[in-house]
Design a protein around this motif. Structure first.
Motif, PDB file in Angstrom:
ATOM      1  N   ASN A 289       6.408 -14.586  44.247  1.00 38.98           N
ATOM      2  CA  ASN A 289       6.572 -13.490  43.298  1.00 38.98           C
ATOM      3  C   ASN A 289       6.409 -12.113  43.925  1.00 38.98           C
ATOM      4  N   VAL A 297      11.225 -10.480  37.172  1.00 36.53           N
ATOM      5  CA  VAL A 297      11.105 -11.586  36.225  1.00 36.53           C
ATOM      6  C   VAL A 297      12.464 -12.061  35.744  1.00 36.53           C
ATOM      7  N   SER A 438      -4.835 -13.531  39.975  1.00 40.56           N
ATOM      8  CA  SER A 438      -4.382 -12.605  41.024  1.00 40.56           C
ATOM      9  C   SER A 438      -5.267 -12.621  42.262  1.00 40.56           C
ATOM     10  N   TYR A 447       1.302 -14.702  42.361  1.00 39.23           N
ATOM     11  CA  TYR A 447       1.464 -14.318  40.964  1.00 39.23           C
ATOM     12  C   TYR A 447       0.405 -13.288  40.618  1.00 39.23           C
ATOM     13  N   ASN A 448       0.840 -12.178  40.030  1.00 36.83           N
ATOM     14  CA  ASN A 448      -0.070 -11.067  39.740  1.00 36.83           C
ATOM     15  C   ASN A 448       0.236 -10.549  38.353  1.00 36.83           C
ATOM     16  N   ASN A 449      -0.539 -11.043  37.378  1.00 38.29           N
ATOM     17  CA  ASN A 449      -0.265 -10.716  35.988  1.00 38.29           C
ATOM     18  C   ASN A 449      -1.600 -10.471  35.283  1.00 38.29           C
ATOM     19  N   GLU A 451      -2.370  -9.851  32.217  1.00 34.49           N
ATOM     20  CA  GLU A 451      -2.554 -10.600  30.976  1.00 34.49           C
ATOM     21  C   GLU A 451      -2.990 -12.034  31.284  1.00 34.49           C
ATOM     22  N   TYR A 452      -2.385 -12.629  32.297  1.00 34.21           N
ATOM     23  CA  TYR A 452      -2.768 -13.986  32.681  1.00 34.21           C
ATOM     24  C   TYR A 452      -4.232 -14.035  33.115  1.00 34.21           C
ATOM     25  N   ASN A 478       2.080 -18.195  29.372  1.00 32.91           N
ATOM     26  CA  ASN A 478       2.296 -16.984  30.172  1.00 32.91           C
ATOM     27  C   ASN A 478       3.089 -17.311  31.446  1.00 32.91           C
ATOM     28  N   ASN A 482       6.998 -15.925  31.863  1.00 37.66           N
ATOM     29  CA  ASN A 482       7.255 -15.030  32.995  1.00 37.66           C
ATOM     30  C   ASN A 482       7.904 -15.740  34.176  1.00 37.66           C
TER      31      ASN A 482
END
Length: 521
Positions: A289, A297, A438, A447-449, A451-452, A478, A482
């Protein structure tokens, strides 16, 4: 299956993709029952016409270090499951039972766990297991360093106290309903510094020797606390070439091989029984990602629409396997959200529209890195390559050695996409989902989210099981929405065992328990 896959792709005019694949072994149930802590029955005696030992084929060498607290590869954990145990251990039915521990109590506030060490239990070197050994092993996993992977759940441990040689109390900072599952972490002898090359545990088999890239030898541990293994000796033979796997089975050089393809099974003949379970892996095309174009995305979602997962199962696996839609497989029951399985339906036009919107109306070129000793992942990648052509994406399979995949792809994160299967080290949803936070050291897809991260923290802090389950499902959603990865399947696990042998046990995690394997004649 390879032949069938080739014929189908030829009909589609896709011969070039088939020729990209190179040789290799397999990826990474009829239960016979779990361990019996009260049994002292002697192991079965061999018949007069064969020794009481077998050779098990595996498709890759183990990690360079055999220290269980340093294990990276699922294949290493699969083998060393027979050598090491924690305070607790899993059963084939998915329960947790005391192992090194004889019993335990949990305080009313759910913060203090008090374990009584099993009376008379010994390490393979003959030393008794003490509370000090347990405490040092847990501290080792909590603190990490020197190649040891930290168990994040152990950061919640506030205090450990040994009342005597057989009693240890562990106090947490806050309640954790999954804490017991992490106590499957191996208990090792305190002060012993030879685990890298001469591992010592408490399991039903003890380590004897290792020849890198060739074999690993285990012997029955006659002082094992529970039901003794039936076999005197097990030799794991490393066979990375797909053709050599069949030859070794058919010649009699190997007695048991797990994770075979349907094509390999079909060619074995009458000398073997085939046991079928699931691998308990999340097979996906994992995407980096952090690199273009997969940092967009819309591109990731386009890939999800462009890949027909059912066709992969039909062409490459004769229909075996279970489709999945996120980083959870069906054996996890209440945590598995089947509604995500068909979140992305095969839709070439929608994929093209997303690519155009992301600035790639004519597609792009990409590489799919695959460990060459895992035939199911190579077969999957071959079908993906052909499907992506329909949306203008030119994908090339880059087969690499297992060592290269571990060092460069997994640890170094130097890749665009890779087809592999990811396992759960413990029987927890947390084990599968934590890696995508993250800051996780094993977040190899970058993966850097935010909200997650917040959802995951809410999950592990949940006060009751229902809230935690709901939060874990939110985390899965999520990842799916995404398009963190292109999720494909939990592969079927086809195990060939020579006739005259029985006792294959399947677990809800990726292990191969040899303690129940025995001769029937």
């Amino acid at each position: 299956m390879k032949r069938k896959l080739l014929e189908v792709l030829l009909l589609l005019g896709l011969l070039s993709a088939v020729l990209c694949g190179c040789g290799g072994g397999s990826a990474d149930k009829t239960p016979e029952g779990g361990p019996d802590s009260g049994s002292s029955e002697p192991a079965a005696q061999p018949a007069a016409d064969h020794p009481n030992e077998i050779t098990v084929g595996i498709a890759q060498d183990l990690d360079e270090s055999l220290d269980p607290h340093k294990a990276v590869a699922a294949g290493t954990k699969e083998v060393m499951f027979n050598v090491f145990e924690g305070l607790m251990k899993p059963t084939p039915e998915g329960d947790l039972i005391p192992a090194v521990a004889e019993k335990y109590e949990i305080s009313d506030d759910q913060l203090t766990y008090t374990f009584t060490i099993r009376d008379g239990i010994k390490f393979h070197n003959g030393d008794p297991v003490t509370a000090e050994d347990v405490g040092e092993s847990l501290a080792r996993c909590k603190n990490g360093g020197d190649g040891i992977f930290e168990v994040e759940a152990f950061s919640n441990i506030q205090h450990m106290e040994t009342a005597d040689s057989r009693s240890i109390s562990i106090t947490l900072g806050e309640p954790d309903s999954e804490f017991l599952s992490y106590l499957t972490a191996a208990v090792l002898p305190a002060g012993y510094d030879g685990q890298d090359t001469a591992p010592v545990g408490t399991g039903p088999f003890k380590f004897v020797s290792r020849a890198a890239q060739d074999n690993i030898v285990l012997e029955r541990f006659d002082d094992y606390w529970g039901e003794k293994a039936y076999l005197d000796k097990v030799t794991y033979k490393i066979i990375e070439n797909a053709d050599s796997i069949l030859m070794s089975l058919q010649s009699g050089a190997v007695d048991l091989f797990a994770h075979l393809t349907s094509t390999q099974v079909a060619q074995l003949g009458d000398e073997f029984n085939i046991e079928e379970g699931t691998m308990n892996l999340v097979q996906a095309m994992y995407l980096n990602n952090a690199v273009a174009p997969f940092d967009d995305v819309r591109v990731r979602q386009a890939l999800c629409y462009a890949i027909d997962r059912q066709q992969i199962l039909d062409l490459a696996f004769d229909g075996y396997g279970s489709l999945i839609g996120s980083s959870m497989y069906p054996a996890f029951g209440k945590y598995f959200d089947d509604s995500l399985t068909n979140y992305y339906t095969y839709d070439v036009e929608k994929a093209k529209a997303l690519l155009a919107d992301a600035g790639y109306p004519d597609g792009f070129a990409m590489t799919i890195t695959v460990p060459s000793n895992y035939q199911p992942h190579l077969d999957t990648a071959q079908v993906i390559v052909e499907q992506l052509k329909q949306v203008g994406i030119t994908a090339e399979i880059l087969p690499v050695t297992w060592e290269s995949w571990l060092n460069d792809t997994y640890m170094g994160r130097q890749f665009q996409a890779t087809v592999v299967g990811v396992d759960a080290s413990t029987m927890t949803a947390r084990a599968l989902l934590e890696r995508f936070t993250s800051t996780a050291g094993n977040n190899f897809i970058n993966y850097n989210n935010a909200e997650y991260d917040a959802i995951f923290q809410a999950a592990i802090a949940a006060a009751d099981d229902a809230a935690q389950t709901a939060a874990y499902k939110q985390a899965e959603a999520n990842l799916t929405e995404n398009a963190a990865n292109v999720y494909i399947q939990d592969l079927a696990d086809l195990v060939a065992i020579r006739k005259g042998l029985t006792g294959v046990r399947f677990y809800p995690i990726y292990v191969l328990d040899l303690s129940g394997i025995r001769y029937t004649d």
